[in-house]
Design a protein around this motif. Structure first.
Motif, short mmCIF file in Angstrom:
data_model
loop_
_atom_site.label_atom_id
_atom_site.label_comp_id
_atom_site.label_asym_id
_atom_site.label_seq_id
_atom_site.Cartn_x
_atom_site.Cartn_y
_atom_site.Cartn_z
N GLU A 81 32.76 43.21 29.32
CA GLU A 81 34.08 42.60 29.38
C GLU A 81 34.25 41.87 30.70
N LYS A 82 34.95 40.77 30.63
CA LYS A 82 35.22 40.02 31.86
C LYS A 82 36.12 40.84 32.77
N LYS A 83 35.71 40.98 33.99
CA LYS A 83 36.48 41.75 34.95
C LYS A 83 37.17 40.78 35.91
N SER A 84 38.40 41.10 36.27
CA SER A 84 39.08 40.24 37.23
C SER A 84 38.65 40.65 38.63
N VAL A 85 38.49 39.67 39.46
CA VAL A 85 38.04 39.91 40.83
C VAL A 85 39.22 39.81 41.77
N THR A 86 39.24 40.71 42.74
CA THR A 86 40.21 40.65 43.82
C THR A 86 39.42 40.49 45.10
N ARG A 87 39.83 39.58 45.93
CA ARG A 87 39.11 39.35 47.15
C ARG A 87 39.81 40.02 48.31
N PHE A 88 39.06 40.87 49.00
CA PHE A 88 39.50 41.46 50.25
C PHE A 88 38.52 41.00 51.29
N SER A 89 38.91 41.07 52.50
CA SER A 89 38.00 40.75 53.58
C SER A 89 37.65 42.02 54.31
N ASP A 90 36.53 41.99 55.01
CA ASP A 90 36.21 43.14 55.85
C ASP A 90 36.89 42.98 57.20
N LYS A 91 37.65 41.92 57.30
CA LYS A 91 38.48 41.65 58.49
C LYS A 91 39.58 40.73 58.02
N ASP A 92 40.64 40.58 58.78
CA ASP A 92 41.66 39.62 58.36
C ASP A 92 41.11 38.23 58.63
N ALA A 93 40.93 37.46 57.58
CA ALA A 93 40.28 36.17 57.71
C ALA A 93 41.02 35.13 56.89
N PRO A 94 41.18 33.92 57.41
CA PRO A 94 41.85 32.87 56.65
C PRO A 94 41.04 32.50 55.41
N ALA A 95 41.64 32.74 54.24
CA ALA A 95 41.10 32.32 52.95
C ALA A 95 39.59 32.50 52.82
N SER A 97 36.38 35.58 52.16
CA SER A 97 36.13 36.96 51.80
C SER A 97 34.64 37.25 51.77
N ASP A 98 34.27 38.40 52.34
CA ASP A 98 32.89 38.88 52.24
C ASP A 98 32.78 39.92 51.14
N LEU A 99 33.92 40.31 50.55
CA LEU A 99 33.95 41.38 49.57
C LEU A 99 34.69 40.96 48.31
N ASP A 100 34.05 41.09 47.15
CA ASP A 100 34.70 40.87 45.87
C ASP A 100 34.85 42.21 45.18
N PHE A 101 36.10 42.63 44.90
CA PHE A 101 36.39 43.93 44.30
C PHE A 101 36.65 43.75 42.81
N TYR A 102 35.98 44.55 41.97
CA TYR A 102 36.21 44.58 40.54
C TYR A 102 36.74 45.97 40.20
N SER A 103 38.01 46.06 39.86
CA SER A 103 38.63 47.35 39.60
C SER A 103 38.09 47.95 38.32
N LEU A 104 37.82 49.25 38.36
CA LEU A 104 37.35 49.96 37.17
C LEU A 104 38.47 50.78 36.52
N ALA A 105 39.66 50.71 37.07
CA ALA A 105 40.79 51.45 36.51
C ALA A 105 42.07 50.63 36.62
N LEU A 106 41.93 49.35 36.40
CA LEU A 106 43.00 48.41 36.66
C LEU A 106 44.35 48.81 36.08
N ASN A 107 44.38 49.31 34.88
CA ASN A 107 45.66 49.59 34.24
C ASN A 107 45.98 51.07 34.09
N LYS A 108 45.27 51.94 34.80
CA LYS A 108 45.50 53.37 34.69
C LYS A 108 46.75 53.76 35.46
#
Length: 191
Positions: A81-95, A97-108
């Motif tokens: 299934e297509k997973k939605s990606v959320t971008r976080f940074s490993d530091k506060d950075a303008p637009a 991201s070094d990290l792409d998060f795919y939630s495994l419990a998005l709607n729990k």
């Protein structure tokens, strides 16, 4: 990795629903007003630590920033299934991201843990900023190699290895070397 951060509009909507001004939120989280405004406008990719602070002050779980709807029963995530990606940074950075998060419990509904598959991209910056927050983290390396800076110690975690730590100790993780890595991360933050 160049998609505009979508967290900002959700954070702004929750803040406005709670009738909290940006100035009050900044004071209670100890974050700069300009930083909160940039997060809300999608101009700044926040790290996990400010997001946890924002969630606590607004009285929501971290996962609330990611949720669209909530189910009280189990939530199944299928690999195809297509997973939605959320971008976080490993530091506060303008637009950026070094990290792409795919939630495994998005709607729990009512969850206390946040399980993610995270793609970690090599960073050109080497000045890593350690951060801390309440809770615990479990990391399992699915592919590649990561480096975890934990307090004054550094751990190299390779494919098939895991690390579990208290996140109140200052920490940071990033891919080791020039190759990307993929991890399973379970983050617990008390409400």
């Amino acid at each position: 990795m160049d998609n505009k951060n979508k967290l900002g509009s959700k954070i702004k909507a929750i803040r406005e629903t709670r009738k909290i001004s940006v100035a009050d939120l900044a004071e209670k989280t100890n974050l700069p007003v300009e930083g909160i405004e940039k997060i809300e406008n999608g101009e700044l990719v926040p790290s996990l630590t400010p997001l946890i602070k924002l969630a606590r002050v607004m009285g929501v779980r971290l996962g609330t920033f990611l949720d669209d709807q909530e189910d009280i029963g189990p939530v199944v995530s299928r690999r195809d299934e297509k997973k939605s990606v959320t971008r976080f940074s490993d530091k506060d950075a303008p637009a950026k991201s070094d990290l792409d998060f795919y939630s495994l419990a998005l709607n729990k509904a009512g969850r206390h843990m946040e399980p993610f598959i995270i793609d970690i991209y090599p960073s050109s910056e080497k000045g890593y900023k350690l951060s801390s927050h309440e809770g615990e983290e479990f990391i399992y390396v699915l592919k590649g190699e990561i480096e975890v800076m934990y307090g004054k110690d550094v751990y190299v975690i390779t494919e098939g290895d895991s690390i579990y730590y208290d996140s109140v100790v200052k920490h940071h993780l990033h891919s080791k070397g020039d190759a990307a890595a993929k991890i399973l991360a379970v983050i617990y933050t008390p409400v």
